[in-house]
Design an enzyme around this catalytic site. Sequence first.
Site, mmCIF file in Angstrom:
data_model
loop_
_atom_site.group_PDB
_atom_site.id
_atom_site.type_symbol
_atom_site.label_atom_id
_atom_site.label_comp_id
_atom_site.label_asym_id
_atom_site.label_seq_id
_atom_site.Cartn_x
_atom_site.Cartn_y
_atom_site.Cartn_z
ATOM 1 N N ASN A 120 -16.406 10.306 11.904
ATOM 2 C CA ASN A 120 -17.451 11.112 11.264
ATOM 3 C C ASN A 120 -18.187 10.276 10.223
ATOM 4 O OD1 ASN A 120 -18.740 13.747 11.017
ATOM 5 N ND2 ASN A 120 -17.843 13.806 8.974
ATOM 6 N N GLY A 134 -11.738 7.498 14.887
ATOM 7 C CA GLY A 134 -11.608 8.626 15.808
ATOM 8 C C GLY A 134 -12.484 8.527 17.042
ATOM 9 N N GLU A 136 -11.741 4.960 18.999
ATOM 10 C CA GLU A 136 -10.476 4.947 19.739
ATOM 11 C C GLU A 136 -10.473 5.889 20.939
ATOM 12 O OE1 GLU A 136 -7.388 5.874 16.925
ATOM 13 O OE2 GLU A 136 -8.188 4.440 15.472
ATOM 14 N N ASN A 137 -11.351 6.898 20.927
ATOM 15 C CA ASN A 137 -11.230 7.971 21.920
ATOM 16 C C ASN A 137 -12.444 8.209 22.814
ATOM 17 O OD1 ASN A 137 -8.508 9.184 21.231
ATOM 18 N ND2 ASN A 137 -9.500 9.267 19.233
ATOM 19 N N HIS A 194 -14.328 1.667 4.069
ATOM 20 C CA HIS A 194 -13.378 1.556 5.191
ATOM 21 C C HIS A 194 -12.645 0.212 5.167
ATOM 22 C CE1 HIS A 194 -16.173 4.540 7.437
ATOM 23 N NE2 HIS A 194 -15.124 5.202 6.977
ATOM 24 N N ARG A 245 -4.948 6.161 -2.279
ATOM 25 C CA ARG A 245 -6.248 5.694 -1.798
ATOM 26 C C ARG A 245 -7.288 5.948 -2.883
ATOM 27 N NH1 ARG A 245 -10.672 8.678 1.783
ATOM 28 N NH2 ARG A 245 -12.031 6.907 2.225
ATOM 29 N N LYS A 277 -3.883 15.126 0.441
ATOM 30 C CA LYS A 277 -3.140 14.773 1.645
ATOM 31 C C LYS A 277 -2.031 13.809 1.261
ATOM 32 C CE LYS A 277 -7.279 15.168 4.541
ATOM 33 N NZ LYS A 277 -8.219 14.453 5.442
ATOM 34 N N ASN A 283 -3.756 10.721 -0.571
ATOM 35 C CA ASN A 283 -5.203 10.599 -0.393
ATOM 36 C C ASN A 283 -5.822 11.885 -0.925
ATOM 37 O OD1 ASN A 283 -7.839 10.331 0.412
ATOM 38 N ND2 ASN A 283 -7.391 9.964 2.575
ATOM 39 N N ARG A 340 -24.263 12.208 8.147
ATOM 40 C CA ARG A 340 -25.044 11.321 7.283
ATOM 41 C C ARG A 340 -26.146 10.638 8.080
ATOM 42 N NH1 ARG A 340 -19.791 8.194 5.121
ATOM 43 N NH2 ARG A 340 -18.531 10.067 4.795
ATOM 44 N N ARG A 374 -17.057 14.929 20.456
ATOM 45 C CA ARG A 374 -16.501 15.501 21.688
ATOM 46 C C ARG A 374 -17.369 16.639 22.207
ATOM 47 N NH1 ARG A 374 -10.883 16.303 18.651
ATOM 48 N NH2 ARG A 374 -12.467 16.938 17.138
ATOM 49 N N GLU A 413 -4.635 3.366 8.349
ATOM 50 C CA GLU A 413 -4.929 3.202 6.931
ATOM 51 C C GLU A 413 -3.742 3.602 6.064
ATOM 52 O OE1 GLU A 413 -9.441 4.167 6.152
ATOM 53 O OE2 GLU A 413 -8.731 5.375 7.839
#
Length: 400
Positions: free
Chosen positions: A205, A325, A328-329, A174, A85, A14, A7, A235, A279, A380
């Site tokens: 994000n 992110g 899920e959290n 996505h 990707r 990455k 990616n 954004r 968070r 992903e």
Amino acid sequence: MHSLVINCGSSSLKFALIKASTNETILEGVAEPLGSDYAKIVVKYHGEKFEESLVEVDHFGAAKKMFTYLQEFGLSGKIDAVGHRVVHGAEYFKSSVLIDQATLDAIERCNPLAPLHNPANLIGIKAAMEVLPNHPHVAVFDTAFHQSMPEKAYLYGLPMEIYRKYNVRRYGFHGTSHRFITEQAAIRLNKPMDELNIISAHLGNGASIAAVKDGKSVDTSMGLTPLEGLVMGTRSGSIDPGLFKYLEKNLNYSIDEIDQFLNKESGLLGLSELSNDCRQLQEHAQKGHRQAALALEIFSYRIAKQIAAYLVPLERLDALVFTGGIGENSSYVRKQVIDSLAFMRYELNEEENLRCFGGYEGTIATSPVFGDILVVCTDEEGMIARDTLDILQNAELKEA
């Protein structure tokens, strides 16, 4: 079989080596910030972390150093194929494809539609192909899953000439995550994919929502670029296009300054004047910080409004799925969204909502009319790895 997933961003590369049979990540790492004097590579393998500065600080240098680590750990021989990707495939690609020169040319033609992403994706592909020239390389597109959207969903209310000549339309992003969530929902609900109607909420994000009817995307919140749709970390999401002229005429903003303003300085960060990190905002909101609370309220409200809107194309809903992110959290955001959907008669399981954090998945609410609300962790990289090996195996079958 093993797939190396890459990616590549404008200043990062990455990578992860994934074993197909178990979806296990054998090795993973990142090289960043590329192009700078302090670029470095960090690699995680067998619970240990290895870190060093890069001598060659471009993408090609990062790819070579990545391969050096794979060789040192005896893993280079395990690579069967490389999956990349790619953010934007426009209308050229409706699925993942084996990369050849025609593929590279088509990806390059998409550069004007994703000037921050596609050129970097191409650099990463070319760097990896130079380091691994004898391996098949596969492109997996963020936009491909949404190519099933009908015209009424993807066309803007603009003169048709701008679509015909310049491909200006809604594409959505996505897609790899939304496709994974669709498959997982079908398994968890024990329902055939071609009969499955869900709303997939990928919240991070960057955030987008997809309406999936009979297993296919029929609408999504992002558009020509990832700026359209929900309020996000930095954004703005959808705004009145008249704002462009107002900023230019009254505040002397240039196009580049407006782009920076809407993409990097807005969203949760701009509203809270604190942070784009959900968070941190939750922590401040719970301590009484008004703007942090307001930013999260606006974020959740826009999500709920988009979910409600997608009942129109779906007609019937089997499940709403939170992922990404934040999805899920954040029990905080999920509860705010569900509270705003009171008309859908969801009964929230507070204990289960709090439990779904840090990799835990589950059903957090139920409705007698609109089915369950699930929390599912997206994957992903796993999807890219699977697509890559599927295409490799199909190519081998054709040659046999």
